[in-house]
Scaffold this motif. Sequence first.
Motif, PDB file in Angstrom:
ATOM      1  N   GLY A 151      33.958  -4.475 -55.259  1.00  0.00           N
ATOM      2  CA  GLY A 151      35.117  -4.488 -56.352  1.00  0.00           C
ATOM      3  C   GLY A 151      35.097  -3.900 -57.621  1.00  0.00           C
ATOM      4  O   GLY A 151      36.091  -4.319 -58.270  1.00  0.00           O
ATOM      5  N   VAL A 152      34.191  -2.741 -57.902  1.00  0.00           N
ATOM      6  CA  VAL A 152      34.330  -2.272 -59.053  1.00  0.00           C
ATOM      7  C   VAL A 152      35.228  -0.924 -58.971  1.00  0.00           C
ATOM      8  O   VAL A 152      35.501  -0.040 -59.969  1.00  0.00           O
ATOM      9  N   HIS A 153      35.426  -0.644 -57.702  1.00  0.00           N
ATOM     10  CA  HIS A 153      36.189   0.617 -57.320  1.00  0.00           C
ATOM     11  C   HIS A 153      37.127   0.177 -56.561  1.00  0.00           C
ATOM     12  O   HIS A 153      37.081  -0.513 -55.638  1.00  0.00           O
ATOM     13  N   PRO A 154      38.586   0.797 -56.660  1.00  0.00           N
ATOM     14  CA  PRO A 154      39.725   0.295 -55.771  1.00  0.00           C
ATOM     15  C   PRO A 154      39.256   0.663 -54.360  1.00  0.00           C
ATOM     16  O   PRO A 154      38.797   1.440 -53.932  1.00  0.00           O
ATOM     17  N   ASN A 155      39.826  -0.371 -53.484  1.00  0.00           N
ATOM     18  CA  ASN A 155      39.689  -0.391 -52.120  1.00  0.00           C
ATOM     19  C   ASN A 155      40.468   1.010 -51.444  1.00  0.00           C
ATOM     20  O   ASN A 155      41.415   1.242 -52.279  1.00  0.00           O
ATOM     21  N   GLY A 156      40.347   1.249 -50.262  1.00  0.00           N
ATOM     22  CA  GLY A 156      40.937   2.324 -49.472  1.00  0.00           C
ATOM     23  C   GLY A 156      40.873   3.747 -50.052  1.00  0.00           C
ATOM     24  O   GLY A 156      39.994   4.161 -50.899  1.00  0.00           O
ATOM     25  N   ILE A 157      41.962   4.485 -50.136  1.00  0.00           N
ATOM     26  CA  ILE A 157      41.837   5.845 -50.209  1.00  0.00           C
ATOM     27  C   ILE A 157      42.437   5.924 -51.911  1.00  0.00           C
ATOM     28  O   ILE A 157      43.714   5.271 -52.132  1.00  0.00           O
ATOM     29  N   VAL A 158      41.782   6.638 -52.729  1.00  0.00           N
ATOM     30  CA  VAL A 158      42.404   6.675 -54.235  1.00  0.00           C
ATOM     31  C   VAL A 158      43.078   7.965 -54.181  1.00  0.00           C
ATOM     32  O   VAL A 158      42.598   9.214 -54.096  1.00  0.00           O
ATOM     33  N   GLU A 159      44.288   8.022 -54.534  1.00  0.00           N
ATOM     34  CA  GLU A 159      45.020   9.337 -54.744  1.00  0.00           C
ATOM     35  C   GLU A 159      44.484  10.166 -55.832  1.00  0.00           C
ATOM     36  O   GLU A 159      44.422   9.712 -57.121  1.00  0.00           O
ATOM     37  N   TRP A 160      44.307  11.377 -55.518  1.00  0.00           N
ATOM     38  CA  TRP A 160      43.691  12.386 -56.481  1.00  0.00           C
ATOM     39  C   TRP A 160      44.814  12.631 -57.430  1.00  0.00           C
ATOM     40  O   TRP A 160      44.651  12.593 -58.563  1.00  0.00           O
ATOM     41  N   GLY A 161      46.176  12.702 -57.167  1.00  0.00           N
ATOM     42  CA  GLY A 161      47.328  13.142 -57.741  1.00  0.00           C
ATOM     43  C   GLY A 161      47.556  12.022 -59.145  1.00  0.00           C
ATOM     44  O   GLY A 161      47.925  12.295 -60.297  1.00  0.00           O
ATOM     45  N   THR A 162      47.273  10.539 -58.682  1.00  0.00           N
ATOM     46  CA  THR A 162      47.698   9.673 -59.683  1.00  0.00           C
ATOM     47  C   THR A 162      46.410   9.190 -60.441  1.00  0.00           C
ATOM     48  O   THR A 162      46.430   8.170 -61.349  1.00  0.00           O
ATOM     49  N   THR A 163      45.326   9.829 -60.261  1.00  0.00           N
ATOM     50  CA  THR A 163      44.223   9.266 -60.840  1.00  0.00           C
ATOM     51  C   THR A 163      44.096   9.562 -62.233  1.00  0.00           C
ATOM     52  O   THR A 163      43.671   8.479 -63.196  1.00  0.00           O
ATOM     53  N   PRO A 164      44.576  10.610 -62.976  1.00  0.00           N
ATOM     54  CA  PRO A 164      44.735  10.971 -64.247  1.00  0.00           C
ATOM     55  C   PRO A 164      45.714   9.802 -65.036  1.00  0.00           C
ATOM     56  O   PRO A 164      45.350   9.175 -65.828  1.00  0.00           O
ATOM     57  N   GLN A 187      41.913  -4.121 -64.056  1.00  0.00           N
ATOM     58  CA  GLN A 187      41.228  -2.868 -64.672  1.00  0.00           C
ATOM     59  C   GLN A 187      39.735  -2.445 -63.684  1.00  0.00           C
ATOM     60  O   GLN A 187      38.981  -3.406 -63.769  1.00  0.00           O
ATOM     61  N   TYR A 188      39.686  -1.437 -63.090  1.00  0.00           N
ATOM     62  CA  TYR A 188      38.712  -1.148 -62.501  1.00  0.00           C
ATOM     63  C   TYR A 188      37.508  -0.312 -63.161  1.00  0.00           C
ATOM     64  O   TYR A 188      37.913   0.339 -64.199  1.00  0.00           O
ATOM     65  N   GLY A 189      36.186  -0.409 -62.778  1.00  0.00           N
ATOM     66  CA  GLY A 189      35.308   0.343 -63.624  1.00  0.00           C
ATOM     67  C   GLY A 189      35.370   1.684 -63.376  1.00  0.00           C
ATOM     68  O   GLY A 189      35.344   2.398 -64.296  1.00  0.00           O
ATOM     69  N   VAL A 190      35.375   2.169 -62.082  1.00  0.00           N
ATOM     70  CA  VAL A 190      35.285   3.516 -62.055  1.00  0.00           C
ATOM     71  C   VAL A 190      35.928   4.020 -60.702  1.00  0.00           C
ATOM     72  O   VAL A 190      36.436   3.006 -59.845  1.00  0.00           O
ATOM     73  N   GLN A 191      36.729   5.219 -60.763  1.00  0.00           N
ATOM     74  CA  GLN A 191      37.440   5.573 -59.411  1.00  0.00           C
ATOM     75  C   GLN A 191      37.009   7.063 -59.119  1.00  0.00           C
ATOM     76  O   GLN A 191      37.070   8.010 -60.282  1.00  0.00           O
ATOM     77  N   ILE A 192      36.936   7.388 -57.998  1.00  0.00           N
ATOM     78  CA  ILE A 192      36.655   8.720 -57.462  1.00  0.00           C
ATOM     79  C   ILE A 192      37.509   8.831 -56.351  1.00  0.00           C
ATOM     80  O   ILE A 192      37.632   8.348 -55.139  1.00  0.00           O
ATOM     81  N   ALA A 240      26.843   2.095 -61.741  1.00  0.00           N
ATOM     82  CA  ALA A 240      27.519   0.970 -60.863  1.00  0.00           C
ATOM     83  C   ALA A 240      27.316  -0.453 -61.812  1.00  0.00           C
ATOM     84  O   ALA A 240      28.242  -1.166 -61.834  1.00  0.00           O
ATOM     85  N   ASP A 241      26.383  -0.301 -62.733  1.00  0.00           N
ATOM     86  CA  ASP A 241      26.189  -1.651 -63.448  1.00  0.00           C
ATOM     87  C   ASP A 241      27.329  -1.430 -64.904  1.00  0.00           C
ATOM     88  O   ASP A 241      27.939  -2.436 -64.829  1.00  0.00           O
ATOM     89  N   TYR A 242      27.820  -0.175 -65.259  1.00  0.00           N
ATOM     90  CA  TYR A 242      28.723  -0.166 -66.305  1.00  0.00           C
ATOM     91  C   TYR A 242      29.847  -0.589 -65.547  1.00  0.00           C
ATOM     92  O   TYR A 242      31.065  -1.264 -66.064  1.00  0.00           O
ATOM     93  N   ALA A 243      30.159   0.040 -64.398  1.00  0.00           N
ATOM     94  CA  ALA A 243      31.465  -0.064 -63.791  1.00  0.00           C
ATOM     95  C   ALA A 243      31.802  -1.619 -63.473  1.00  0.00           C
ATOM     96  O   ALA A 243      32.667  -2.195 -63.730  1.00  0.00           O
ATOM     97  N   LYS A 244      30.602  -2.383 -63.167  1.00  0.00           N
ATOM     98  CA  LYS A 244      30.832  -3.992 -63.042  1.00  0.00           C
ATOM     99  C   LYS A 244      31.222  -4.483 -64.430  1.00  0.00           C
ATOM    100  O   LYS A 244      32.152  -5.448 -64.306  1.00  0.00           O
ATOM    101  N   LYS A 245      30.422  -4.085 -65.468  1.00  0.00           N
ATOM    102  CA  LYS A 245      30.939  -4.804 -66.888  1.00  0.00           C
ATOM    103  C   LYS A 245      32.336  -4.162 -67.325  1.00  0.00           C
ATOM    104  O   LYS A 245      33.065  -4.970 -67.980  1.00  0.00           O
ATOM    105  N   LEU A 246      32.920  -3.075 -66.720  1.00  0.00           N
ATOM    106  CA  LEU A 246      34.114  -2.638 -67.000  1.00  0.00           C
ATOM    107  C   LEU A 246      35.579  -3.043 -66.137  1.00  0.00           C
ATOM    108  O   LEU A 246      36.563  -2.740 -66.379  1.00  0.00           O
ATOM    109  N   THR A 247      34.913  -3.817 -65.216  1.00  0.00           N
ATOM    110  CA  THR A 247      36.110  -4.391 -64.325  1.00  0.00           C
ATOM    111  C   THR A 247      36.626  -5.625 -64.923  1.00  0.00           C
ATOM    112  O   THR A 247      35.667  -6.690 -64.953  1.00  0.00           O
ATOM    113  N   VAL A 248      37.818  -5.647 -65.088  1.00  0.00           N
ATOM    114  CA  VAL A 248      38.408  -6.951 -65.570  1.00  0.00           C
ATOM    115  C   VAL A 248      39.506  -7.412 -64.672  1.00  0.00           C
ATOM    116  O   VAL A 248      40.187  -6.935 -63.737  1.00  0.00           O
TER     117      VAL A 248
END
Lengths: 430, 287
Positions: A250-263, A195-200, A178-186
């Motif tokens: 705010g470090v992870h995209p809102n709503g549903i994150v598409e599996w196919g477009t994640t890479p 740029q988001y920090g992390v996405q699942i 969570a901490d890294y994700a915050k630093k990586l969010t631009v």
Amino acid sequence: MDRKRFNRLIAATALAAAGLPFGAAAQAQTEISFFYPVAVGGAITATIDGLAADFSKENPSIKVTPIYAGSYQDTIVKALTAHKAGSPPVTSVLLSTDMFTLIDEDAIVPFDNFAKSADDKTWMGSFYKAFMLNSQTGGKTWGIPFQRSTIVLYYNKDLFKAAGLDPNKPPTTWAEMADYAKKLTVKDGSGKVTQYGVQIPSSGFPYWLFQALAIQNDVAMANEAGNAVKFDDPKVIEALQYWVDLAKSGVHPNGIVEWGTTPKDFFEKKVAMMWTTTGNLTNVRNNAKFDFGVAMLPAGKRKGSPTGGGNFYIFKKSTQAQQEAAFKFVKWITHPERAARWSMETGYVATSEAAYLTDTLRKYGRDFPPAVVARDQLPFALSEFSTHDNQRVTKALNDGLQAALTGTKSPALAMQDAQREADRLLRGFK
Amino acid sequence: MRSVHAYLLLLPAFVLLVAFTHYPAVATLIDSFHSTPKGARPAVWVGLENYQVMAGDPVFWKAATNNLWFALATIPASIGLALVMALWVNERITGRSFLRMAYFTPTVLPMIAVANIWLFFYTPSYGLLEQITGAFGLPSHNWLGDQRTALGAVTLVAIWKEAGFFMIFYLAALQSLNPSLREAAAIEGASRWYYFRRVQWPLLMPTTLFVMVNAVINAVRMVDHIIVLTRGGPDNASTLLLYHLYEVGFRFWDTAHAAAITVVLLAVLATVAFFQFFLLDRKVHYK
């Protein structure tokens, strides 16, 4: 075409048709049909064809016919429909989680029926325990692990450097992530995130990725008998809360994150860390235009990931000779040498310790260290979520997860609703 | 003897129709009153239980309402768009055949392929749609990942896909109109709008009816793009009836429940078709 040529053609076809069974009988060959889930031709079908041909060369009395049947879902639809019509394939690779479904349909036979020699029994005990968890129930082995995967964390080393983080130290705990994700969010000037920090990912089968969070929070969502679930366990709700909070902060995209477009998001540097299957390793290696790292998933109360992917099954409605031939084929194809080759060519995790001890994989692991991360994570892995009436119970969980992630229900309410639905579905299997 | 001959000629088509249309429909109706056979347990008569389960299933009702909205949006929008496009490419303008081809392209492309393209249009942050809205300084939005916009997003793809197909029918109908009508209207000093409203539109009615029947069928038949774009998610926000039917039948393997949904779907479609053919048909002016 004139009439004479037409007649000749008909005669030739009839002869050929008549000749086929005759030829087969002369050689006394056992033919086994093998449904394999792949949507399009290419490298992977060439590998499978090659393996089937090699096997027939070593065992001239058996002919393996691979049939490419589409996605996992398409393949099980075809296999079960064929089973209901009375002519299923002899063997097939299907999702490990479909075990209970296949048992309930009375479609498969356990491998124990054929393991007679001591060698057979050693072979059945040679696979990683994490993979066997999804292959056994009621003291019997119903599936043999073949193409298996786990979830790992991929991260962009360049973006780590830019954010002032050590590119060789991926996050190891939830708090760190969570901490890294915050630093990586631009964010840009207007406050829009570039740029988001992390996405699942959470489209299609969010339960699989969520299961990793649940395991890390030290709770197994289904029991081994596959007839009870713990969606409303406080630890499960807590795990979901962590996911929802990542998005809220705010470090992870809102709503549903598409599996196919994640890479693709990862390649486009729209996200610095992503959770996805080890099966994406070759894809990332070929397409990431930056230095990337692969790490085990961060630990909550413990480390962990579910396994995933496909197992071999042997179908009930085929002859004894065919089933024994299929057993022989499965034993042959999962041999350490071939498992090593398969793992290298596809990116799937090799299914046994012995495979990683082969020269082939040792060398590959030295040249490309990310390839062994999945193996190192296996001791912490649990079986993929699977119950009786699996797809329906899973859907109840998926719907709940998506409701929580899109903010229409609180995590607690979403999981309680999913629990109620699952209890209703599973009451007949107690 | 003549009628025997006639029936013999009809036989091949008749066999196909019975084997692949009528028999399955009747078998589905019968199955819907039985339980799902599982392994060693054969199907037993359960009466209306499958229908009760269906009526008590919130996902079914969600799919039904979604489908209603989907139909209400796609049918008029795709027909209207088709008509506008047809009138436009019927004029003598440069690049006419190129325009016609461009409008017809979505119809030719396979749905699965275009849905994959649309998936990237809708992608948050760098998708085409986001780049356009972003250029105007609008905030980023996850179109397919939000319960409020998912259904709208898949509806739009359906309209885009269908309009070009219907345009072809309108274009053919427009070209068969007698050119002297236009000349007469011009001599009388009728405006373009008046000419369309009083001459073209009434004469296009048979085509409109035909297109409408197709649009209604497609509104419950189009499901491929759902599989690619949202798989019915988030939390069933974009589930349509046929997708729900597929899930129940081929993912949950509850074939009896699926049969009950099929029967309902058939009944609804039959009612709509009856209404269109027997009531609307009377109001249509044929030449």
